[in-house]
Design an enzyme around this catalytic site. Structure first.
Site, mmCIF file in Angstrom:
data_model
loop_
_atom_site.group_PDB
_atom_site.id
_atom_site.type_symbol
_atom_site.label_atom_id
_atom_site.label_comp_id
_atom_site.label_asym_id
_atom_site.label_seq_id
_atom_site.Cartn_x
_atom_site.Cartn_y
_atom_site.Cartn_z
ATOM 1 N N HIS A 1 42.456 41.921 46.360
ATOM 2 C CA HIS A 1 42.374 41.518 44.953
ATOM 3 C C HIS A 1 43.752 41.637 44.314
ATOM 4 C CE1 HIS A 1 40.593 40.802 41.016
ATOM 5 N NE2 HIS A 1 41.521 41.648 40.585
ATOM 6 N N ASP B 1 29.920 43.630 33.412
ATOM 7 C CA ASP B 1 31.348 43.345 33.305
ATOM 8 C C ASP B 1 31.578 41.952 32.748
ATOM 9 O OD1 ASP B 1 34.238 43.794 33.818
ATOM 10 O OD2 ASP B 1 33.910 42.063 35.116
ATOM 11 N N ARG C 1 36.192 41.755 25.580
ATOM 12 C CA ARG C 1 37.553 42.312 25.553
ATOM 13 C C ARG C 1 38.580 41.217 25.348
ATOM 14 N NH1 ARG C 1 37.838 44.536 31.064
ATOM 15 N NH2 ARG C 1 40.008 44.928 30.566
ATOM 16 N N SER D 1 36.583 47.276 35.582
ATOM 17 C CA SER D 1 36.142 45.877 35.641
ATOM 18 C C SER D 1 36.372 45.306 37.050
ATOM 19 C CB SER D 1 36.930 45.082 34.585
ATOM 20 O OG SER D 1 36.827 43.705 34.801
ATOM 21 N N LYS E 1 33.255 44.968 40.448
ATOM 22 C CA LYS E 1 32.936 43.721 41.161
ATOM 23 C C LYS E 1 33.218 43.870 42.658
ATOM 24 C CE LYS E 1 35.355 41.735 37.971
ATOM 25 N NZ LYS E 1 36.035 41.025 36.913
HETATM 26 N N1 URA Z 1 40.637 41.104 35.956
HETATM 27 C C1 URA Z 1 39.381 41.584 35.832
HETATM 28 O O1 URA Z 1 38.486 41.234 36.608
HETATM 29 N N2 URA Z 1 39.129 42.442 34.847
HETATM 30 C C2 URA Z 1 40.072 42.875 33.983
HETATM 31 O O2 URA Z 1 39.777 43.677 33.127
HETATM 32 C C3 URA Z 1 41.385 42.359 34.107
HETATM 33 C C4 URA Z 1 41.641 41.474 35.118
#
Ligand code: URA
Length: 449
Positions: A100, A179, A186, A201, A205
């Site tokens: 990621h 999320d 946000r 966040s 995932k």
């Molecule tokens: N990417 C995400 O999935 N969440 C965040 O808060 C920032 C970047």
């Protein structure tokens, strides 16, 4: 029982009391956090109250225990995927590895990386998103390939992982739905940049996705969420701790994002550059980062002592790419979409380029139509910015510096505006040191103390 599967008693806590507690630098308990996430996801707690709490968290932070509970509550809001049915010919479990990136300009690394790691027989489940703002989305880039489909059911995903090893597809709506709602909030309340909220966040995932190993590319610099290296380090340590606590073998590379990666920022043009890397060529920085992340992913599942650059040179990674694209109905041999209009910006002086602002290039690509301002907007496959020089390169007055690509000619002026003041050229022309691309590595072993 809420629609998300989380249970809560509406009268057990009071949102205002929790907001005041965080506002006054207190710590939220596990029960308070579980209640807030469940009640918000369900709609019992409103956006205005969650916004206030998110702002209090941005200003006053959360400790590691709170971040762990917050992440766990978001995971519990949805389904968890399970890849344990993937078996080798001897019946042994095949460990999956994922990557990621916290996002940057020209960051197309997932495209060559997933097939490269898959070419060593490692299943790579890369559940990705679409872009918002100045950083591009992996799915937007791949959708430039004629026929390619981003949406797979869970059983299609598993089958492709088993047969082809590599999948890059859209994360389904069932993964951490709390999320999804909170991130959208946000985004419009100035609370994206809170390290506890970014870490929870991303990791909610990735943990829900069920990968065995995870390598994080945490970026710092002008084109990244984290502008300072200290903040990037703190984010990386928080995410490595969350992954490790959840039983995912997690490590992070800290990488520079002052300048864009590679020589393209857009969709089809980034696919084109990724294919160059898979053919054994491509820009040195894209190759370096792809190989560094591949080595880290391979080591995480126990494959040591290989040089991943080898499979870029010998065509095995390209074979994986072709299989991966074809499995999702894409045509790896089809021509890529071209923008209708192009406009070249040339150098005013001769010298050595010493700075190229990634944020400005990302903004220009976005204004040309490569990105979206709202989730429902569509993107132009052919739009973007081609760069003809990067920091450290010699430039001659009159040579092309940028080619702007778009289907809408009227977008060019605003993109040009974004690029004004975006670079420096040292007319003395002396040598220029470019910062190290990978400047640190964090593993679970670095977290003690
Ligand atoms: N990417 C995400 O999935 N969440 C965040 O808060 C920032 C970047």
């Amino acid at each position: 029982m809420s629609p998300t599967g989380l249970t809560y008693d509406p009268s057990a806590h009071d949102a205002v009391e929790l907001i005041r507690l965080k506002r006054d630098h207190g710590h939220l308990s596990q029960a308070q956090i579980e209640w807030m996430i469940a009640a918000y996801t369900d709609g019992y707690v409103g956006d205005e109250q969650m916004s206030a709490l998110a702002m209090a968290i941005l200003l006053n932070g959360m400790n590691r225990v709170e971040i762990g509970h917050w992440t766990a509550a978001m995971i519990a809001s949805g389904e968890r995927m399970d890849f344990s049915s993937l078996r080798g010919p001897d019946g042994a479990r095949r460990l999956t590895a994922d990557k990621h990136s916290t996002g940057g300009v020209g960051d197309k690394i997932t495209l060559p990386l997933a097939p490269l790691v898959a070419s060593y027989g490692v299943p790579v489940p890369q559940l990705s998103g679409r872009g918002l703002g100045h950083t591009g989305g992996t799915l937007d880039k791949l959708e430039a390939i004629p026929g390619w489909q981003a949406d797979l059911s869970n059983s299609e995903l598993l089958r492709q992982l088993d047969e082809v090893n590599a999948v890059i597809c859209a994360a389904g709506p069932g993964l951490a739905p709390a999320d999804k709602k909170l991130y959208a909030l946000r985004d419009v309340t100035g609370t994206v940049e809170a390290i506890p909220l970014i870490a929870s966040s991303i990791m909610s995932k990735k943990i829900a996705e069920g990968t065995d190993a995870l390598v994080l590319d945490v970026k710092a610099g002008a084109g990244a969420f984290m502008k300072s290296r200290a903040d990037a380090r703190e984010l990386a340590r928080t995410m490595v701790a969350l992954g490790t606590d959840a039983g995912v073998k997690t490590s992070a590379l800290l990488t520079d994002m002052d300048s864009p990666l590679g020589l393209t920022a857009g969709n089809a043009i980034e696919v084109e550059e990724s294919v160059e890397v898979l053919s054994g060529g491509g820009p040195a920085d894209v190759v370096e980062l792809t190989v560094a992340l591949a080595r880290e992913m391979l080591e995480a599942v126990g494959i040591r002592g290989v040089d991943p650059a080898e499979n870029l040179r010998n065509g095995r990674a390209m074979d994986s790419w072709r299989a991966m694209i074809s499995a999702q109905s894409g045509d790896p041999d089809a021509g890529l979409p071209q923008a209708k209009h192009s406009h070249t910006i040339t150098a005013g002086v001769s010298g050595t380029m010493t700075r190229l602002d990634a944020m400005a290039v990302g903004l220009a690509a976005w204004r040309l139509g490569a990105g979206r301002a709202r989730k429902q907007d569509s993107v132009q496959a052919g739009a973007g910015v081609r760069m003809h020089a990067k920091p450290g390169d010699a430039v001659a007055a009159g040579q092309p510096l940028f080619t702007l690509l778009t289907d809408d000619e009227h977008r060019i002026a605003r993109a040009e505006e974004a690029l004004q003041g975006s670079m420096d050229v040292d007319t003395e022309g002396g040598p220029h040191e470019t910062p190290e691309l990978v400047f640190d590595r964090i593993t679970a072993a670095d977290l003690t103390g």
